[in-house]
Enzyme design. Structure first.
Site, PDB file in Angstrom:
ATOM      1  CE  LYS A 109      32.633 -27.646  56.713  1.00 44.69           C
ATOM      2  NZ  LYS A 109      32.539 -28.622  55.625  1.00 44.69           N
TER       3      LYS A 109
ATOM      4  N   GLY B 187      30.498 -33.987  57.210  1.00 43.47           N
ATOM      5  CA  GLY B 187      30.816 -32.913  56.267  1.00 43.47           C
ATOM      6  C   GLY B 187      30.300 -31.552  56.714  1.00 43.47           C
ATOM      7  CG  LEU B 188      26.819 -31.037  58.229  1.00 45.26           C
ATOM      8  CD1 LEU B 188      25.564 -31.386  59.041  1.00 45.26           C
ATOM      9  CD2 LEU B 188      26.463 -30.054  57.108  1.00 45.26           C
ATOM     10  N   GLY B 189      31.425 -30.091  59.582  1.00 50.00           N
ATOM     11  CA  GLY B 189      32.468 -29.444  60.380  1.00 50.00           C
ATOM     12  C   GLY B 189      32.259 -29.528  61.881  1.00 50.00           C
TER      13      GLY B 189
ATOM     14  CB  SER C 149      36.393 -28.215  62.319  1.00 50.06           C
ATOM     15  OG  SER C 149      36.960 -29.265  61.588  1.00 50.06           O
ATOM     16  CB  SER C 150      32.141 -26.351  64.762  1.00 45.73           C
ATOM     17  OG  SER C 150      31.425 -25.324  65.381  1.00 45.73           O
TER      18      SER C 150
ATOM     19  CG  ASP D 124      36.823 -27.723  57.412  1.00 49.78           C
ATOM     20  OD1 ASP D 124      37.370 -27.254  56.399  1.00 49.78           O
ATOM     21  OD2 ASP D 124      36.046 -28.698  57.393  1.00 49.78           O
TER      22      ASP D 124
HETATM   23  O1  C5P Z   1      42.903 -30.844  57.941  1.00 49.86           O
HETATM   24  P1  C5P Z   1      42.102 -32.034  58.345  1.00 49.86           P
HETATM   25  O2  C5P Z   1      42.725 -32.772  59.499  1.00 49.86           O
HETATM   26  O3  C5P Z   1      40.676 -31.755  58.573  1.00 49.86           O
HETATM   27  O4  C5P Z   1      42.162 -33.024  57.088  1.00 49.86           O
HETATM   28  C1  C5P Z   1      41.840 -34.387  57.166  1.00 49.86           C
HETATM   29  C2  C5P Z   1      42.459 -35.115  55.983  1.00 49.86           C
HETATM   30  O5  C5P Z   1      41.820 -34.707  54.765  1.00 49.86           O
HETATM   31  C3  C5P Z   1      43.927 -34.809  55.757  1.00 49.86           C
HETATM   32  O6  C5P Z   1      44.746 -35.686  56.486  1.00 49.86           O
HETATM   33  C4  C5P Z   1      44.093 -34.992  54.260  1.00 49.86           C
HETATM   34  O7  C5P Z   1      44.231 -36.358  53.947  1.00 49.86           O
HETATM   35  C5  C5P Z   1      42.754 -34.553  53.705  1.00 49.86           C
HETATM   36  N1  C5P Z   1      42.753 -33.156  53.231  1.00 49.86           N
HETATM   37  C6  C5P Z   1      43.383 -32.837  52.047  1.00 49.86           C
HETATM   38  N2  C5P Z   1      43.370 -31.544  51.608  1.00 49.86           N
HETATM   39  C7  C5P Z   1      42.736 -30.582  52.313  1.00 49.86           C
HETATM   40  C8  C5P Z   1      42.071 -30.888  53.524  1.00 49.86           C
HETATM   41  C9  C5P Z   1      42.103 -32.189  53.954  1.00 49.86           C
HETATM   42  O8  C5P Z   1      43.950 -33.698  51.373  1.00 49.86           O
HETATM   43  N3  C5P Z   1      42.715 -29.340  51.847  1.00 49.86           N
END
Ligand code: C5P
Length: 298
Positions: free
Chosen positions: A14, A101-103, A106-107, A139
């Site tokens: 993405k 940064g392309l996910g 997560s994908s 994501d």
């Molecule tokens: O949700 P995810 O595990 O991908 O997020 C990785 C880190 O990015 C989180 O631990 C947080 O520090 C930060 N983050 C955030 N706000 C978001 C998404 C991610 O602060 N909306």
């Protein structure tokens, strides 16, 4: 259930057309308003039901394949939620840059959920899948839907919007791996919790989406550019090579350029490749194509 049942799943990348950080929340996450878009670059996952444990392998040695791997965690959570007693082999063919940064991760997690539900032949409600996805990462729920979608909350509330089409995008990565947590931690102007700057954004705003400037704003750029000046350099190069817009995707380090002519894009592609960057031309993949192509025939 045949133990050798196998499925090949596309795990799309993405970009974020826009990414606005509204405020820092009490739980430490940042409240976002983003527009996600799937593009035509994808990892391939081969998912096989097995009698053994959950096993993940990847052709890229920089991807950890243990219990910390998001696809591994997705399989474990799905197994717990459904009570199946079988295992799975998940083989990842990685084409999406790691921590770019392309996910990609997560994908892979979302594709694992979708693919395994089919291979294991388990009934899971959409709501359960969404909840498991959200617990894996902000994501991940988007990758159950694909196309163009609005993301709110920490990014996990996803709503399809008018699909955007663009044939001439160029993804460029300077070769640095970026930690999402590190970028968010550097957002100094948003260190105090509080909803003061929260602008209500709901269906009403989503309907007016076509008026929003695309590829216009990513609030994580400044923090990322400060930490990795090479990302800012990629953006500058894309603009100087004729991109009408260039924006960092997610928390970086990949920058995407939007071109209005494929000849201009092709010229930019060879210039940037000659400079040693990872470069990938892509187009948008809308929700219909995403849903239609996610399972590949053997
Ligand atoms: O949700 P995810 O595990 O991908 O997020 C990785 C880190 O990015 C989180 O631990 C947080 O520090 C930060 N983050 C955030 N706000 C978001 C998404 C991610 O602060 N909306």
């Amino acid at each position: 259930m045949p133990m050798d049942e196998s499925l090949q799943v596309r795990s799309y990348a993405k970009i974020n057309w826009t990414l606005e950080v509204l405020f820092k929340r009490e739980d430490g996450y940042h409240e976002l308003r983003t527009i996600y878009q799937t593009v035509s670059l994808y990892d391939r996952l081969r998912i096989t039901s097995s009698a053994g444990p959950i096993n993940v392998s990847c052709d890229n040695p920089s991807v950890p394949c243990d219990e910390t791997n998001l696809a591994h965690r997705a399989a474990t959570l799905l197994r717990e939620a459904t009570g199946v007693v079988v295992g799975a082999c998940i083989e990842i063919e990685k084409l999406i840059p790691v921590a770019g940064g392309l996910g990609g991760g997560s994908s892979n997690a979302a594709s694992t959920l979708t693919g395994l539900a089919r291979v294991w032949r388990v009934e899971v409600t959409e709501e359960d899948l969404q909840n498991i996805a959200a617990s894996l990462g902000s994501d991940v729920p988007f990758f159950l839907e694909g196309g163009t979608a609005l993301g709110t909350g920490r990014g996990e509330h996803v709503q399809p919007i008018e699909q955007v089409h663009c044939d001439d995008l160029l993804l460029v990565n300077p070769g640095v791996q970026v930690s999402t947590a590190e970028i968010y931690a550097k957002l100094s102007r948003l260190t105090s919790p509080g909803p003061e700057s929260n602008i209500p954004f709901d269906l009403f705003a989503a309907e007016g989406i076509s008026e929003l400037p695309f590829a216009d704003r990513n609030d994580l750029e400044k923090a990322a550019f400060d930490l990795y000046p090479e990302i800012a350099e990629v953006k500058r190069r894309l603009i100087s090579l004729g991109a009408t817009h260039a924006l960092m995707s997610g928390s970086g380090a990949t920058v995407f350029g939007v071109f209005d002519k494929s000849e201009t894009r092709m010229r930019a592609e060879s210039e940037l490749m000659a400079s040693g960057y990872w470069v990938q031309p892509v187009r948008t993949v809308d929700r219909e194509e995403f849903q239609r192509t996610i399972f590949e025939l053997p």
